[in-house]
Scaffold this motif. Structure first.
Motif, short mmCIF file in Angstrom:
data_model
loop_
_atom_site.label_atom_id
_atom_site.label_comp_id
_atom_site.label_asym_id
_atom_site.label_seq_id
_atom_site.Cartn_x
_atom_site.Cartn_y
_atom_site.Cartn_z
N ASN A 118 14.44 101.09 36.73
CA ASN A 118 14.60 102.36 36.01
C ASN A 118 14.82 102.16 34.51
O ASN A 118 15.78 102.66 33.93
CB ASN A 118 15.77 103.15 36.61
CG ASN A 118 15.61 104.66 36.38
OD1 ASN A 118 14.50 105.15 36.20
ND2 ASN A 118 16.71 105.38 36.40
N TYR A 119 13.91 101.40 33.91
CA TYR A 119 13.98 101.24 32.46
C TYR A 119 12.59 101.14 31.87
O TYR A 119 11.60 100.87 32.56
CB TYR A 119 14.82 100.01 32.07
CG TYR A 119 14.06 98.71 32.10
CD1 TYR A 119 13.50 98.18 30.94
CD2 TYR A 119 13.92 97.99 33.28
CE1 TYR A 119 12.80 96.98 30.96
CE2 TYR A 119 13.23 96.80 33.32
CZ TYR A 119 12.68 96.29 32.15
OH TYR A 119 11.98 95.12 32.19
N GLU A 120 12.51 101.39 30.55
CA GLU A 120 11.27 101.30 29.79
C GLU A 120 11.49 100.37 28.61
O GLU A 120 12.57 100.39 27.99
CB GLU A 120 10.85 102.68 29.26
CG GLU A 120 10.77 103.76 30.31
CD GLU A 120 10.84 105.17 29.73
OE1 GLU A 120 10.73 106.12 30.51
OE2 GLU A 120 11.03 105.30 28.49
N GLN A 121 10.49 99.59 28.30
CA GLN A 121 10.55 98.75 27.11
C GLN A 121 9.31 99.00 26.27
O GLN A 121 8.18 98.95 26.77
CB GLN A 121 10.65 97.26 27.46
CG GLN A 121 10.73 96.37 26.22
CD GLN A 121 11.22 94.97 26.52
OE1 GLN A 121 11.71 94.71 27.62
NE2 GLN A 121 11.09 94.08 25.57
N ILE A 122 9.52 99.29 24.99
CA ILE A 122 8.44 99.62 24.07
C ILE A 122 8.44 98.61 22.94
O ILE A 122 9.50 98.33 22.35
CB ILE A 122 8.63 101.05 23.51
CG1 ILE A 122 8.63 102.07 24.65
CG2 ILE A 122 7.54 101.38 22.49
CD1 ILE A 122 9.00 103.47 24.21
N ASN A 123 7.28 98.07 22.65
CA ASN A 123 7.13 97.15 21.52
C ASN A 123 6.21 97.80 20.49
O ASN A 123 5.08 98.16 20.80
CB ASN A 123 6.55 95.82 21.97
CG ASN A 123 6.21 94.93 20.79
OD1 ASN A 123 5.05 94.81 20.41
ND2 ASN A 123 7.21 94.30 20.20
N VAL A 124 6.74 97.94 19.28
CA VAL A 124 5.97 98.53 18.18
C VAL A 124 5.69 97.43 17.16
O VAL A 124 6.63 96.92 16.53
CB VAL A 124 6.75 99.69 17.51
CG1 VAL A 124 5.90 100.33 16.42
CG2 VAL A 124 7.17 100.72 18.55
N ASP A 136 11.46 96.50 18.89
CA ASP A 136 11.48 96.50 20.35
C ASP A 136 12.53 97.52 20.78
O ASP A 136 13.65 97.54 20.24
CB ASP A 136 11.82 95.12 20.91
CG ASP A 136 10.68 94.14 20.78
OD1 ASP A 136 9.52 94.57 20.92
OD2 ASP A 136 10.94 92.95 20.52
N ILE A 137 12.17 98.34 21.75
CA ILE A 137 13.06 99.42 22.19
C ILE A 137 13.22 99.35 23.71
O ILE A 137 12.23 99.16 24.43
CB ILE A 137 12.50 100.80 21.80
CG1 ILE A 137 12.22 100.85 20.29
CG2 ILE A 137 13.45 101.92 22.21
CD1 ILE A 137 11.38 102.04 19.87
N ILE A 138 14.44 99.51 24.17
CA ILE A 138 14.70 99.59 25.61
C ILE A 138 15.43 100.90 25.91
O ILE A 138 16.45 101.20 25.28
CB ILE A 138 15.53 98.39 26.09
CG1 ILE A 138 14.65 97.14 26.17
CG2 ILE A 138 16.14 98.69 27.47
CD1 ILE A 138 15.36 95.92 26.70
N HIS A 139 14.88 101.66 26.85
CA HIS A 139 15.55 102.85 27.37
C HIS A 139 16.00 102.52 28.80
O HIS A 139 15.17 102.43 29.71
CB HIS A 139 14.60 104.05 27.39
CG HIS A 139 14.11 104.45 26.02
ND1 HIS A 139 14.96 104.84 25.02
CD2 HIS A 139 12.86 104.52 25.52
CE1 HIS A 139 14.26 105.14 23.94
NE2 HIS A 139 12.98 104.95 24.21
N ASP A 140 17.29 102.29 28.96
CA ASP A 140 17.85 101.93 30.26
C ASP A 140 18.43 103.19 30.89
O ASP A 140 19.53 103.63 30.54
CB ASP A 140 18.93 100.87 30.08
CG ASP A 140 19.41 100.28 31.41
OD1 ASP A 140 19.23 100.96 32.45
OD2 ASP A 140 19.94 99.16 31.42
N PHE A 141 17.69 103.78 31.84
CA PHE A 141 18.14 105.01 32.47
C PHE A 141 19.26 104.77 33.46
O PHE A 141 20.02 105.69 33.78
CB PHE A 141 16.95 105.70 33.17
CG PHE A 141 16.08 106.47 32.23
CD1 PHE A 141 16.15 107.86 32.14
CD2 PHE A 141 15.18 105.81 31.40
CE1 PHE A 141 15.36 108.57 31.26
CE2 PHE A 141 14.38 106.52 30.52
CZ PHE A 141 14.46 107.90 30.44
N HIS A 142 19.39 103.57 33.95
CA HIS A 142 20.49 103.25 34.87
C HIS A 142 21.81 103.25 34.12
O HIS A 142 22.82 103.76 34.62
CB HIS A 142 20.23 101.91 35.55
CG HIS A 142 21.33 101.47 36.45
ND1 HIS A 142 21.64 102.12 37.63
CD2 HIS A 142 22.22 100.45 36.35
CE1 HIS A 142 22.66 101.52 38.21
NE2 HIS A 142 23.04 100.50 37.45
#
Length: 260
Positions: A118-124, A136-142
């Protein structure tokens, strides 16, 4: 005439003494007998102790290998996601604030979505047009947290996850699948969110394995959303950095500013 011979008792005694002499009796001291009886018992105890040590050592070794395997998997192989959960995005959008005379700008990023954790990682990457930092971005929904690693500054920033802007992993995956197929294109406008640094974070281990992997060993700061929507004056522009990324149907510009 018959001759009668008598054998003396002394001869019988001599023969008996010779026979007794052949039977030598060895007398062993009591202490030596006890030692001889104790040797097998000590050998048996030593063997049992050695076996216990070997068993304990094997358990410790196997436990270490298991923990090392878990660590290695979580920190190095957690990125080995199925191909259908890895995306390369290119989005054209309009920036009426910072580039009013340019028709459209292009945003490029790569996205990893882990539905199980339940997470997303975005690299710009570094943008072609400038004005935004690679990140680098991490959205940790947990955990309900977002981590921004500004590659240009080599600093990490932590803030509570903004679910009003960031799409959940399943929804974002469905969106990006449709974009990949060409059946849907995100809207081309950009929205802004402003954040300010409120303090330093000295340990990120308690923030979860994904954020720890991203921000461990780096300067890390805590953010909060700026309460006022006023524009930052030009004198303080140099204290702010922007990260542009796609995590919804529109492009988001996250502006991170130091404390005034």
């Amino acid at each position: 005439m018959g001759k009668i011979t008598f054998q003396h008792g002394g001869a019988q005694k001599s023969e008996k003494d010779e026979q007794d002499a052949d039977k030598t009796e060895i007398v062993v001291p009591l202490e030596q007998q006890h030692e001889e009886l104790s040797v097998p018992v000590r050998t048996r105890k030593a063997a049992v102790s050695g076996l216990c040590c070997m068993t304990f050592g094997s358990i410790v070794l196997m436990s270490g290998l298991v923990l090392a395997s878990i660590y290695f998997y979580r920190y190095y192989y957690v990125n080995q996601l199925p191909r259908e959960n890895l995306f390369q995005c290119r989005v054209l959008y309009e920036d009426a604030v910072y580039a009013p005379f340019r028709r459209q700008q292009e945003l490029e990023e790569s996205v990893e979505i882990n539905l199980e954790d339940n997470y997303e990682q975005i690299n710009v990457p570094v943008p072609h047009f400038g004005g935004s930092d690679a990140a680098d971005i991490i959205h940790d929904f947990h955990r309900g947290l977002t981590a921004y690693y500004d590659i240009t500054l080599d600093k990490c920033y932590i803030i509570e996850l903004n679910t009003s802007i960031v799409m959940p992993p399943q929804n974002l995956r469905d969106l990006l699948v449709n974009v990949r197929r060409g059946t849907y294109l995100p809207q081309t406008y950009i929205i802004q969110e402003e954040m300010v640094v409120v303090g330093q974070v000295y340990s990120v281990q308690q923030l979860g394995v994904f954020i720890d992997r991203l921000c461990g060993g780096k300067e890390t700061y805590r953010l909060k959303h700026r309460s006022s929507r006023r524009r930052i004056n030009k004198r303080k522009e140099h204290n702010c950095h922007s990260i542009r990324h796609l995590e919804n149907t529109f492009v988001v510009e996250t502006r991170i500013c130091d404390q005034a």
